[in-house]
Design a protein around this motif. Structure first.
Motif, PDB file in Angstrom:
ATOM      1  N   THR A 264      -1.943   1.483   6.284  1.00  0.00           N
ATOM      2  CA  THR A 264      -3.035   0.983   5.723  1.00  0.00           C
ATOM      3  C   THR A 264      -1.796   0.952   4.186  1.00  0.00           C
ATOM      4  OG1 THR A 264      -3.494   3.121   4.786  1.00  0.00           O
ATOM      5  CG2 THR A 264      -5.169   1.892   6.179  1.00  0.00           C
ATOM      6  N   CYS A 265      -2.145  -0.245   3.515  1.00  0.00           N
ATOM      7  CA  CYS A 265      -1.351  -0.315   2.149  1.00  0.00           C
ATOM      8  C   CYS A 265      -2.639  -1.058   0.895  1.00  0.00           C
ATOM      9  CB  CYS A 265      -0.258  -1.317   2.307  1.00  0.00           C
ATOM     10  SG  CYS A 265      -0.681  -3.399   3.005  1.00  0.00           S
ATOM     11  N   LEU A 266      -2.211  -1.213   0.248  1.00  0.00           N
ATOM     12  CA  LEU A 266      -3.031  -1.524  -1.385  1.00  0.00           C
ATOM     13  C   LEU A 266      -2.298  -2.956  -1.517  1.00  0.00           C
ATOM     14  CD1 LEU A 266      -3.439   2.120  -2.193  1.00  0.00           C
ATOM     15  CD2 LEU A 266      -4.883   1.216  -1.332  1.00  0.00           C
ATOM     16  N   TYR A 267      -3.500  -3.614  -1.930  1.00  0.00           N
ATOM     17  CA  TYR A 267      -3.214  -4.728  -2.460  1.00  0.00           C
ATOM     18  C   TYR A 267      -3.494  -4.092  -4.297  1.00  0.00           C
ATOM     19  CZ  TYR A 267      -2.892  -8.383   0.521  1.00  0.00           C
ATOM     20  OH  TYR A 267      -2.030  -9.462   1.395  1.00  0.00           O
ATOM     21  N   GLU A 268      -2.859  -4.753  -5.625  1.00  0.00           N
ATOM     22  CA  GLU A 268      -3.335  -4.840  -6.561  1.00  0.00           C
ATOM     23  C   GLU A 268      -3.941  -6.235  -7.026  1.00  0.00           C
ATOM     24  OE1 GLU A 268      -0.292  -4.190  -9.878  1.00  0.00           O
ATOM     25  OE2 GLU A 268       0.906  -3.740  -7.552  1.00  0.00           O
ATOM     26  N   CYS A 269      -5.254  -6.612  -7.706  1.00  0.00           N
ATOM     27  CA  CYS A 269      -5.305  -7.782  -7.435  1.00  0.00           C
ATOM     28  C   CYS A 269      -6.058  -7.988  -8.725  1.00  0.00           C
ATOM     29  CB  CYS A 269      -6.429  -8.096  -6.331  1.00  0.00           C
ATOM     30  SG  CYS A 269      -5.817  -7.834  -4.811  1.00  0.00           S
ATOM     31  N   THR A 270      -5.935  -8.550  -9.591  1.00  0.00           N
ATOM     32  CA  THR A 270      -6.149  -9.982 -10.995  1.00  0.00           C
ATOM     33  C   THR A 270      -7.323 -10.913 -10.163  1.00  0.00           C
ATOM     34  OG1 THR A 270      -4.151 -11.265 -10.784  1.00  0.00           O
ATOM     35  CG2 THR A 270      -3.900  -9.429 -12.021  1.00  0.00           C
TER      36      THR A 270
ATOM     37  N   VAL B  49       3.032 -27.741   8.493  1.00  0.00           N
ATOM     38  CA  VAL B  49       4.375 -27.403   7.281  1.00  0.00           C
ATOM     39  C   VAL B  49       5.491 -26.646   7.617  1.00  0.00           C
ATOM     40  CG1 VAL B  49       4.959 -27.639   4.922  1.00  0.00           C
ATOM     41  CG2 VAL B  49       2.573 -28.265   5.355  1.00  0.00           C
ATOM     42  N   VAL B  50       5.939 -26.740   8.385  1.00  0.00           N
ATOM     43  CA  VAL B  50       7.429 -26.063   8.459  1.00  0.00           C
ATOM     44  C   VAL B  50       9.087 -25.954   7.127  1.00  0.00           C
ATOM     45  CG1 VAL B  50       9.239 -25.994  10.409  1.00  0.00           C
ATOM     46  CG2 VAL B  50       6.396 -26.123  10.957  1.00  0.00           C
ATOM     47  N   GLU B  51       9.052 -24.833   6.597  1.00  0.00           N
ATOM     48  CA  GLU B  51      10.653 -25.047   5.779  1.00  0.00           C
ATOM     49  C   GLU B  51      11.075 -24.112   6.480  1.00  0.00           C
ATOM     50  OE1 GLU B  51       9.787 -23.030   2.429  1.00  0.00           O
ATOM     51  OE2 GLU B  51       8.024 -22.417   2.688  1.00  0.00           O
ATOM     52  N   SER B  52      12.345 -24.180   5.854  1.00  0.00           N
ATOM     53  CA  SER B  52      13.870 -23.102   6.524  1.00  0.00           C
ATOM     54  C   SER B  52      14.046 -21.946   5.301  1.00  0.00           C
ATOM     55  CB  SER B  52      14.944 -24.509   6.419  1.00  0.00           C
ATOM     56  OG  SER B  52      14.630 -24.733   5.258  1.00  0.00           O
ATOM     57  N   ARG B  53      13.350 -22.167   4.106  1.00  0.00           N
ATOM     58  CA  ARG B  53      14.272 -21.043   2.864  1.00  0.00           C
ATOM     59  C   ARG B  53      12.676 -20.448   3.151  1.00  0.00           C
ATOM     60  NH1 ARG B  53      17.971 -18.575   1.272  1.00  0.00           N
ATOM     61  NH2 ARG B  53      18.815 -18.655  -0.654  1.00  0.00           N
ATOM     62  N   ALA B  54      12.712 -19.583   4.236  1.00  0.00           N
ATOM     63  CA  ALA B  54      11.043 -18.861   4.549  1.00  0.00           C
ATOM     64  C   ALA B  54      11.512 -18.007   5.318  1.00  0.00           C
ATOM     65  CB  ALA B  54       9.947 -19.103   4.902  1.00  0.00           C
ATOM     66  N   GLY B  55      11.277 -16.286   5.355  1.00  0.00           N
ATOM     67  CA  GLY B  55      11.420 -15.645   6.401  1.00  0.00           C
ATOM     68  C   GLY B  55      10.620 -14.184   6.528  1.00  0.00           C
ATOM     69  N   ALA B  56      11.269 -12.614   6.560  1.00  0.00           N
ATOM     70  CA  ALA B  56      10.690 -11.761   6.604  1.00  0.00           C
ATOM     71  C   ALA B  56      11.738 -10.799   5.510  1.00  0.00           C
ATOM     72  CB  ALA B  56      10.639 -11.315   8.027  1.00  0.00           C
ATOM     73  N   LEU B  57      10.946 -10.317   4.816  1.00  0.00           N
ATOM     74  CA  LEU B  57      11.910  -9.322   3.644  1.00  0.00           C
ATOM     75  C   LEU B  57      12.003  -8.032   4.685  1.00  0.00           C
ATOM     76  CD1 LEU B  57      10.337 -10.695   0.154  1.00  0.00           C
ATOM     77  CD2 LEU B  57      13.425 -10.726   1.542  1.00  0.00           C
ATOM     78  N   HIS B  58      12.464  -7.337   4.227  1.00  0.00           N
ATOM     79  CA  HIS B  58      12.047  -5.294   4.590  1.00  0.00           C
ATOM     80  C   HIS B  58      11.913  -4.954   2.923  1.00  0.00           C
ATOM     81  CE1 HIS B  58      12.749  -1.778   6.042  1.00  0.00           C
ATOM     82  NE2 HIS B  58      13.059  -1.943   7.112  1.00  0.00           N
ATOM     83  N   PRO B  59      10.904  -4.537   3.090  1.00  0.00           N
ATOM     84  CA  PRO B  59      10.491  -3.835   1.629  1.00  0.00           C
ATOM     85  C   PRO B  59      11.141  -2.484   1.060  1.00  0.00           C
ATOM     86  CG  PRO B  59       8.591  -4.010   2.907  1.00  0.00           C
ATOM     87  CD  PRO B  59       9.413  -4.397   3.622  1.00  0.00           C
TER      88      PRO B  59
ATOM     89  N   VAL C  47       7.467   3.091 -15.935  1.00  0.00           N
ATOM     90  CA  VAL C  47       6.574   3.713 -15.129  1.00  0.00           C
ATOM     91  C   VAL C  47       6.571   3.097 -13.884  1.00  0.00           C
ATOM     92  CG1 VAL C  47       4.440   4.967 -14.876  1.00  0.00           C
ATOM     93  CG2 VAL C  47       5.864   4.618 -17.601  1.00  0.00           C
ATOM     94  N   GLY C  48       6.947   3.658 -12.334  1.00  0.00           N
ATOM     95  CA  GLY C  48       6.406   3.580 -11.408  1.00  0.00           C
ATOM     96  C   GLY C  48       7.351   2.127 -10.788  1.00  0.00           C
ATOM     97  N   LEU C  49       8.084   3.023  -9.453  1.00  0.00           N
ATOM     98  CA  LEU C  49       9.920   3.206  -9.506  1.00  0.00           C
ATOM     99  C   LEU C  49       9.566   2.588  -7.468  1.00  0.00           C
ATOM    100  CD1 LEU C  49      11.916   5.263 -10.337  1.00  0.00           C
ATOM    101  CD2 LEU C  49      11.693   3.733 -11.106  1.00  0.00           C
ATOM    102  N   GLY C  50       7.906   1.554  -7.313  1.00  0.00           N
ATOM    103  CA  GLY C  50       8.037   0.302  -6.321  1.00  0.00           C
ATOM    104  C   GLY C  50       8.999  -0.817  -6.118  1.00  0.00           C
ATOM    105  N   GLY C  51       8.214  -1.716  -5.801  1.00  0.00           N
ATOM    106  CA  GLY C  51       8.988  -2.750  -5.751  1.00  0.00           C
ATOM    107  C   GLY C  51       9.573  -3.317  -6.922  1.00  0.00           C
ATOM    108  N   MET C  52       8.672  -3.799  -7.809  1.00  0.00           N
ATOM    109  CA  MET C  52       8.930  -4.396  -9.140  1.00  0.00           C
ATOM    110  C   MET C  52      10.003  -3.306  -9.880  1.00  0.00           C
ATOM    111  SD  MET C  52       8.033  -6.538  -8.699  1.00  0.00           S
ATOM    112  CE  MET C  52       6.299  -8.257  -7.391  1.00  0.00           C
ATOM    113  N   GLY C  53       8.858  -1.768  -9.823  1.00  0.00           N
ATOM    114  CA  GLY C  53      10.045  -0.988 -11.110  1.00  0.00           C
ATOM    115  C   GLY C  53      11.279  -0.369 -10.828  1.00  0.00           C
TER     116      GLY C  53
ATOM    117  N   SER D  51       4.816  -1.185  -1.492  1.00  0.00           N
ATOM    118  CA  SER D  51       5.645  -1.712  -0.714  1.00  0.00           C
ATOM    119  C   SER D  51       6.380  -1.230   0.540  1.00  0.00           C
ATOM    120  CB  SER D  51       6.743  -1.202  -2.728  1.00  0.00           C
ATOM    121  OG  SER D  51       6.159  -2.215  -3.518  1.00  0.00           O
ATOM    122  N   HIS D  52       5.584  -1.113   1.656  1.00  0.00           N
ATOM    123  CA  HIS D  52       6.290  -0.543   3.056  1.00  0.00           C
ATOM    124  C   HIS D  52       5.248  -1.211   4.231  1.00  0.00           C
ATOM    125  CE1 HIS D  52       1.505   1.348   2.299  1.00  0.00           C
ATOM    126  NE2 HIS D  52       2.085   1.160   3.619  1.00  0.00           N
ATOM    127  N   GLY D  53       5.639  -0.692   5.031  1.00  0.00           N
ATOM    128  CA  GLY D  53       4.751  -1.632   6.016  1.00  0.00           C
ATOM    129  C   GLY D  53       6.333  -2.350   6.824  1.00  0.00           C
ATOM    130  N   GLY D  54       7.748  -2.287   6.646  1.00  0.00           N
ATOM    131  CA  GLY D  54       8.653  -2.856   7.068  1.00  0.00           C
ATOM    132  C   GLY D  54       9.502  -4.108   7.001  1.00  0.00           C
TER     133      GLY D  54
END
Length: 379
Positions: free
Chosen positions: A304-310, A137-147, A8-14, A43-46
């Motif tokens: 706009t986008c949505l967070y789902e916060c615990t 703090v600067v790290e190399s194993r970081a970057g930008a994902l395309h959702p 149920v749900g086919l966004g990022g996790m589904g 799961s949007h916004g580029g």
């Protein structure tokens, strides 16, 4: 057709769950109320940041390391560009949680990193304007994902492996027993042996969990000098009052994206205000402009986008407390997208084997403060 599992749900996790489950030979039905890679949820916004020197908790780092490998693998298998490894800058006061937490994770797990003081940061990255006394703090194993590319890649791989993916199908409720699960939708009732619930901001209504939807806004600006941000690392800056603003290097439009990390407005996902107001633009431009002034030269657009916060901002990932054949994947609290492929792998482990070798104790659905109601679940 009989199904082994319904997602149920086919966004990022589904989408990732469907891909991993189908890839293991299970008969999968996926139900999504919107279109593929839609813009109604989270799961949007580029772009989304991925990082490993994790200021939230060092316990996340092994999952991030596995996820980084899976991002590269999924990109190769799908033929889509999913991540740009730009490196990352996590800046602020040295005693603040952004710098202190990132440094603790980097040291705990031996991550490649360096610490730059204000003068060194200004020399290395001229677009940044740290105040004296601030560090990064600067790290190399970081970057930008395309959702959007990620969701489409996982959906394509799931379909290629035999998953039955249905869009425009709203789930109205579900029940589970030892004999299987029944999911009521606008397109009829579906049955399977097992169920995965990955409903994003709709987790509160569909699961009865204390998962709150929050409204956030993503902003795109034309920078004063685009060449300054071409290939620049992604960044998070903890500024006045502990507030965090984050940003990305120039994208295909030559624009810089910035947004606040916390402080969103509670909302109902069905009735969220999709209008971006001038005061919101002024607020983010004023705040980000203190630290990265050239990034917010001219406002271009926002979404706009949505967070789902615990309540504790940790995920909900594991078996339903009352139904062992139901797996929950929700409550990702605005920092979950970087984990998408490893969450898919974990969900597949839990469905197929009832357990996973990945460390997920932090996300226990039975932890204090979380209660999912048993029995009938109605959206």
């Amino acid at each position: 057709m009989g199904y082994d599992v319904i997602v149920v749900g086919l966004g990022g996790m589904g989408s990732a769950a469907a891909r991993h489950l189908a890839g293991r030979g299970l008969r999968v039905l996926g139900c999504e109320r919107f279109s593929p890679a839609h813009d109604r949820g989270s799961s949007h916004g580029g772009s989304r940041i991925t990082r490993q020197a994790y200021f939230e908790d060092p316990a996340y780092v092994p999952l991030l390391q596995r996820s980084a490998d899976l991002w590269d693998r999924t990109a190769a298998e799908s033929g889509r560009e999913l991540v740009r490894w730009t490196g990352g800058i996590w800046a602020g006061r040295p005693d603040g949680p952004t710098v202190g937490g990132s440094l603790a994770s980097a040291r705990r797990w031996g991550l490649e990193h360096e610490v730059l003081d204000a003068a060194a940061l200004r020399r290395r990255f001229p677009a940044l304007r740290p105040a004296d006394g601030e560090v990064a703090v600067v790290e190399s194993r970081a970057g930008a994902l395309h959702p959007e590319h990620s969701v489409r890649a996982h959906l394509e791989l799931a379909a290629a492996a035999g998953a039955d993916l249905r869009f425009g199908v709203t789930v109205h409720g579900w029940t589970a027993s030892a004999s299987g699960v029944r999911v009521r939708t606008g397109a009829g009732v579906f049955e399977a042996d097992r169920l995965v619930v990955a409903p994003g901001a709709w987790a509160g209504s569909l699961l009865g969990l204390p998962v709150r939807a929050e409204r956030y806004v993503q902003f795109w600006f034309e920078p004063a000098d685009p060449s300054t941000f071409d290939g620049h690392p992604v960044w998070i800056w903890e500024g006045a009052g502990g507030r965090q603003v984050y940003g990305f290097p120039t994208d295909v439009d030559g624009l810089v994206k910035v947004a606040f990390f916390r402080g969103g407005r509670p909302c109902e996902p069905e009735g969220v205000d999709r209008t971006v107001h001038p005061s919101e633009i002024d607020e983010v431009a004023g705040f980000a402009g203190r630290y990265v002034p050239g990034a917010v030269h001219r406002f271009v657009r926002a979404k706009t986008c949505l967070y789902e916060c615990t309540p504790d901002h940790d995920f909900v990932l594991g078996h339903h407390p009352a139904q062992e054949n139901v797996v929950l994947a929700c409550g990702f609290s605005g920092h979950g997208f970087k984990f998408v492929p490893v969450v898919g792998e974990i969900v597949a482990d839990l469905v197929q084997h009832g357990r996973t070798a990945h460390p997920i104790d932090l996300f226990d659905p039975t932890r204090p403060g979380l209660t999912a109601r048993p029995g009938e679940h109605v959206a």
